[in-house]
Design a protein around this motif. Structure first.
Motif, PDB file in Angstrom:
ATOM      1  N   LEU A  13       0.827  -1.218   0.000  1.00 47.98           N
ATOM      2  CA  LEU A  13       0.000   0.000   0.000  1.00 47.98           C
ATOM      3  C   LEU A  13       0.857   1.261   0.000  1.00 47.98           C
ATOM      4  O   LEU A  13       0.635   2.193  -0.778  1.00 47.98           O
ATOM      5  CB  LEU A  13      -0.905   0.035   1.241  1.00 47.98           C
ATOM      6  CG  LEU A  13      -1.967  -1.056   1.382  1.00 47.98           C
ATOM      7  CD1 LEU A  13      -2.621  -0.972   2.766  1.00 47.98           C
ATOM      8  CD2 LEU A  13      -3.016  -0.919   0.285  1.00 47.98           C
ATOM      9  N   ILE A  14       1.856   1.268   0.883  1.00 45.49           N
ATOM     10  CA  ILE A  14       2.644   2.500   1.032  1.00 45.49           C
ATOM     11  C   ILE A  14       3.590   2.673  -0.169  1.00 45.49           C
ATOM     12  O   ILE A  14       3.847   3.791  -0.617  1.00 45.49           O
ATOM     13  CB  ILE A  14       3.413   2.528   2.387  1.00 45.49           C
ATOM     14  CG1 ILE A  14       2.427   2.308   3.556  1.00 45.49           C
ATOM     15  CG2 ILE A  14       4.187   3.833   2.568  1.00 45.49           C
ATOM     16  CD1 ILE A  14       1.279   3.291   3.649  1.00 45.49           C
ATOM     17  N   THR A  15       4.077   1.564  -0.715  1.00 41.23           N
ATOM     18  CA  THR A  15       4.922   1.658  -1.917  1.00 41.23           C
ATOM     19  C   THR A  15       4.131   2.290  -3.056  1.00 41.23           C
ATOM     20  O   THR A  15       4.641   3.146  -3.794  1.00 41.23           O
ATOM     21  CB  THR A  15       5.440   0.255  -2.328  1.00 41.23           C
ATOM     22  OG1 THR A  15       6.181  -0.262  -1.230  1.00 41.23           O
ATOM     23  CG2 THR A  15       6.319   0.309  -3.563  1.00 41.23           C
TER      24      THR A  15
ATOM     25  N   ARG B  37     -14.238  -6.184   2.231  1.00 40.63           N
ATOM     26  CA  ARG B  37     -13.567  -6.872   1.116  1.00 40.63           C
ATOM     27  C   ARG B  37     -14.283  -6.554  -0.189  1.00 40.63           C
ATOM     28  O   ARG B  37     -15.501  -6.409  -0.205  1.00 40.63           O
ATOM     29  CB  ARG B  37     -13.610  -8.401   1.335  1.00 40.63           C
ATOM     30  CG  ARG B  37     -13.024  -8.874   2.652  1.00 40.63           C
ATOM     31  CD  ARG B  37     -11.538  -8.737   2.710  1.00 40.63           C
ATOM     32  NE  ARG B  37     -10.863  -9.463   1.631  1.00 40.63           N
ATOM     33  CZ  ARG B  37      -9.549  -9.601   1.522  1.00 40.63           C
ATOM     34  NH1 ARG B  37      -8.749  -9.049   2.416  1.00 40.63           N
ATOM     35  NH2 ARG B  37      -9.016 -10.266   0.533  1.00 40.63           N
ATOM     36  N   VAL B  38     -13.533  -6.403  -1.273  1.00 42.44           N
ATOM     37  CA  VAL B  38     -14.135  -6.134  -2.592  1.00 42.44           C
ATOM     38  C   VAL B  38     -13.376  -6.891  -3.681  1.00 42.44           C
ATOM     39  O   VAL B  38     -12.215  -7.288  -3.477  1.00 42.44           O
ATOM     40  CB  VAL B  38     -14.062  -4.637  -3.009  1.00 42.44           C
ATOM     41  CG1 VAL B  38     -15.101  -3.817  -2.336  1.00 42.44           C
ATOM     42  CG2 VAL B  38     -12.672  -4.077  -2.847  1.00 42.44           C
ATOM     43  N   HIS B  39     -14.024  -7.035  -4.828  1.00 43.29           N
ATOM     44  CA  HIS B  39     -13.331  -7.507  -6.029  1.00 43.29           C
ATOM     45  C   HIS B  39     -12.967  -6.272  -6.828  1.00 43.29           C
ATOM     46  O   HIS B  39     -13.849  -5.486  -7.173  1.00 43.29           O
ATOM     47  CB  HIS B  39     -14.245  -8.400  -6.862  1.00 43.29           C
ATOM     48  CG  HIS B  39     -14.339  -9.782  -6.306  1.00 43.29           C
ATOM     49  ND1 HIS B  39     -13.280 -10.663  -6.330  1.00 43.29           N
ATOM     50  CD2 HIS B  39     -15.353 -10.431  -5.712  1.00 43.29           C
ATOM     51  CE1 HIS B  39     -13.648 -11.794  -5.759  1.00 43.29           C
ATOM     52  NE2 HIS B  39     -14.893 -11.679  -5.359  1.00 43.29           N
ATOM     53  N   PRO B  40     -11.710  -6.073  -7.141  1.00 41.83           N
ATOM     54  CA  PRO B  40     -11.366  -4.863  -7.896  1.00 41.83           C
ATOM     55  C   PRO B  40     -12.002  -4.878  -9.283  1.00 41.83           C
ATOM     56  O   PRO B  40     -12.118  -5.938  -9.894  1.00 41.83           O
ATOM     57  CB  PRO B  40      -9.836  -4.929  -8.005  1.00 41.83           C
ATOM     58  CG  PRO B  40      -9.476  -6.350  -7.761  1.00 41.83           C
ATOM     59  CD  PRO B  40     -10.548  -6.925  -6.884  1.00 41.83           C
TER      60      PRO B  40
ATOM     61  N   ASP C  90      -7.762  -2.133 -11.602  1.00 44.78           N
ATOM     62  CA  ASP C  90      -6.540  -2.896 -11.876  1.00 44.78           C
ATOM     63  C   ASP C  90      -5.670  -2.218 -12.936  1.00 44.78           C
ATOM     64  O   ASP C  90      -4.447  -2.197 -12.843  1.00 44.78           O
ATOM     65  CB  ASP C  90      -6.892  -4.320 -12.322  1.00 44.78           C
ATOM     66  CG  ASP C  90      -7.265  -5.201 -11.127  1.00 44.78           C
ATOM     67  OD1 ASP C  90      -6.994  -4.781  -9.983  1.00 44.78           O
ATOM     68  OD2 ASP C  90      -7.843  -6.284 -11.338  1.00 44.78           O
ATOM     69  N   GLU C  91      -6.349  -1.639 -13.930  1.00 45.94           N
ATOM     70  CA  GLU C  91      -5.616  -0.978 -15.019  1.00 45.94           C
ATOM     71  C   GLU C  91      -4.889   0.271 -14.492  1.00 45.94           C
ATOM     72  O   GLU C  91      -3.716   0.506 -14.789  1.00 45.94           O
ATOM     73  CB  GLU C  91      -6.627  -0.586 -16.090  1.00 45.94           C
ATOM     74  CG  GLU C  91      -6.035  -0.273 -17.418  1.00 45.94           C
ATOM     75  CD  GLU C  91      -7.120  -0.069 -18.469  1.00 45.94           C
ATOM     76  OE1 GLU C  91      -6.926  -0.548 -19.589  1.00 45.94           O
ATOM     77  OE2 GLU C  91      -8.165   0.560 -18.172  1.00 45.94           O
TER      78      GLU C  91
ATOM     79  N   GLY D 299      -7.982  -6.179  -2.840  1.00 47.91           N
ATOM     80  CA  GLY D 299      -9.221  -6.794  -2.372  1.00 47.91           C
ATOM     81  C   GLY D 299      -9.847  -6.164  -1.141  1.00 47.91           C
ATOM     82  O   GLY D 299     -10.700  -6.779  -0.501  1.00 47.91           O
ATOM     83  N   HIS D 300      -9.442  -4.919  -0.826  1.00 49.20           N
ATOM     84  CA  HIS D 300     -10.008  -4.248   0.358  1.00 49.20           C
ATOM     85  C   HIS D 300     -10.764  -3.003  -0.064  1.00 49.20           C
ATOM     86  O   HIS D 300     -10.321  -2.281  -0.960  1.00 49.20           O
ATOM     87  CB  HIS D 300      -8.888  -3.817   1.320  1.00 49.20           C
ATOM     88  CG  HIS D 300      -8.126  -4.973   1.864  1.00 49.20           C
ATOM     89  ND1 HIS D 300      -8.393  -5.535   3.079  1.00 49.20           N
ATOM     90  CD2 HIS D 300      -7.120  -5.696   1.326  1.00 49.20           C
ATOM     91  CE1 HIS D 300      -7.581  -6.548   3.286  1.00 49.20           C
ATOM     92  NE2 HIS D 300      -6.790  -6.677   2.232  1.00 49.20           N
TER      93      HIS D 300
END
Ligand SMILES: Cc1cc2nc3c(=O)[nH]c(=O)nc-3n(C[C@H](O)[C@H](O)[C@H](O)COP(=O)(O)O)c2cc1C
Length: 323
Positions: free
Chosen positions: A16-18, A104-107, A112-113, A80-81
């Protein structure tokens, strides 16, 4: 039903932080800090990195943090969050946002892109190809800005473009010595420094002084950078917001980053000529009178060119606050 907050896994925190710190920031100051609290990430502004001469109100600092926040949200969803954001959750003016990763989620494919574009987006100060950006691509970028509550338009009208180019040059001429001294500490830095704009990212100096451009190190490193002919008809565009307060600046930063990532997906590169936005007497003049009223926040040059190299970031350990 409520469930208890869990701790985020160390690998996820790193991911996340990266992603967050890969965001653009004014002069690559990276003016952000993060605090992890169970399954929430707090985003804070680091005023020790604020450009106090160029950016006394902290507008560019908060836009930079907003860009990092957008990356953080995309990364949360990609992994997924839910990344539920509360802006300015406390009375602390430096506490910019809380991102809650509890659900929780499905991106989506778009998330994703855009997430995949994060490491490929770099500010590009090179000359671009002499090729216009198609109107459909500008529309896609406008849509990206609007999704974040900002607006975006390309400046097509020749007289309006000339006016904007004049403003850019007026702002160059109006630079005050304090701003220039501050800028020298952050630009043209050694390539190994983990912050600031390295000499290798400054780009060449335009042969034609009428080119709309921002030279971040005027009069410096001339022989290393050399001169080049820039595109004759650059695509200029403006990002605006409806308000001009701290919340609007964070919104502008998120809008900026969504536009830049969408541009990267479209094969475009971008840089900025924000100098008229930093001069209070010129900023409002950047607004195109034919556009809906909005506060100009970023002035882009967009186009097609080979990808520019990445600039460095500080280690993520330096931006994650301990308990
Ligand atoms: C609020 C803000 C203002 C910026 N203004 C300018 C600018 O006027 N000119 C410019 O060349 N780059 C500008 N930049 C780009 C930064 O210099 C760049 O993001 C930083 O050096 C990190 O490099 P990267 O974008 O390639 O990751 C700005 C970035 C932000 C977020």
């Amino acid at each position: 039903m409520t469930t208890t907050a869990e701790h985020l896994a160390p690998t996820l925190i790193r991911q996340l932080i990266t992603a967050a710190v890969a965001a653009p920031s004014v002069h690559n100051t990276q003016p952000w800090l993060f605090r992890i609290d169970h399954d929430r990430v707090h985003v804070l502004a680091d005023t020790s990195r604020q450009l106090t001469a160029q950016d006394p109100e902290g507008r560019a600092m908060l836009m930079s943090c907003g860009a990092a926040l957008l990356n953080l949200r995309l990364a949360a969803e990609h992994y997924g969050h839910t990344g539920t954001v509360t802006l300015f959750p406390t009375s602390d003016q430096l506490h910019i946002a809380t991102v809650d990763l509890h659900g929780r989620v499905h991106p989506t494919a778009m998330v994703d892109e855009l997430f995949a574009a994060i490491p490929n987006r770099h500010t590009n100060r090179m000359p671009y190809e002499d090729r216009p950006v198609p109107p459909a691509v500008i529309e896609a970028l406008t849509e990206a800005a609007r999704q974040e509550g900002a607006d975006f338009y390309a400046v097509n009208e020749p007289s309006e473009r000339r006016r904007l180019v004049d403003l850019i040059h007026d702002a160059d001429a109006a630079q005050n010595p304090e701003v220039m001294a501050e800028s020298r500490r952050w630009t043209g830095v050694e390539d190994s420094r983990p912050d600031g704009v390295p000499a290798g990212a400054l780009g060449p100096i335009p042969q034609d002084p009428a080119t709309p451009h921002r030279d971040l190190a005027p009069g410096r490193l001339i022989s290393a950078r050399g001169f080049a002919v820039f595109e004759h008809d650059p695509t200029l565009a403006v990002l605006t917001t409806n308000n001009d307060d701290r919340t609007a600046w964070v919104t502008a930063g998120q809008g900026l980053q969504r536009v830049l990532l969408a541009a990267t997906v479209e094969g475009l590169v971008a840089t900025f000529a924000n100098q008229p936005l930093e001069a209070p007497q010129l900023r409002w003049l950047v607004r195109d009178p034919d556009q809906p009223i909005g506060y100009p926040q970023m002035l882009f040059r967009l186009g097609y060119a080979p990808t520019a190299p990445a600039t460095l970031r500080r280690p993520i350990e330096d931006v994650i606050l301990g308990d």
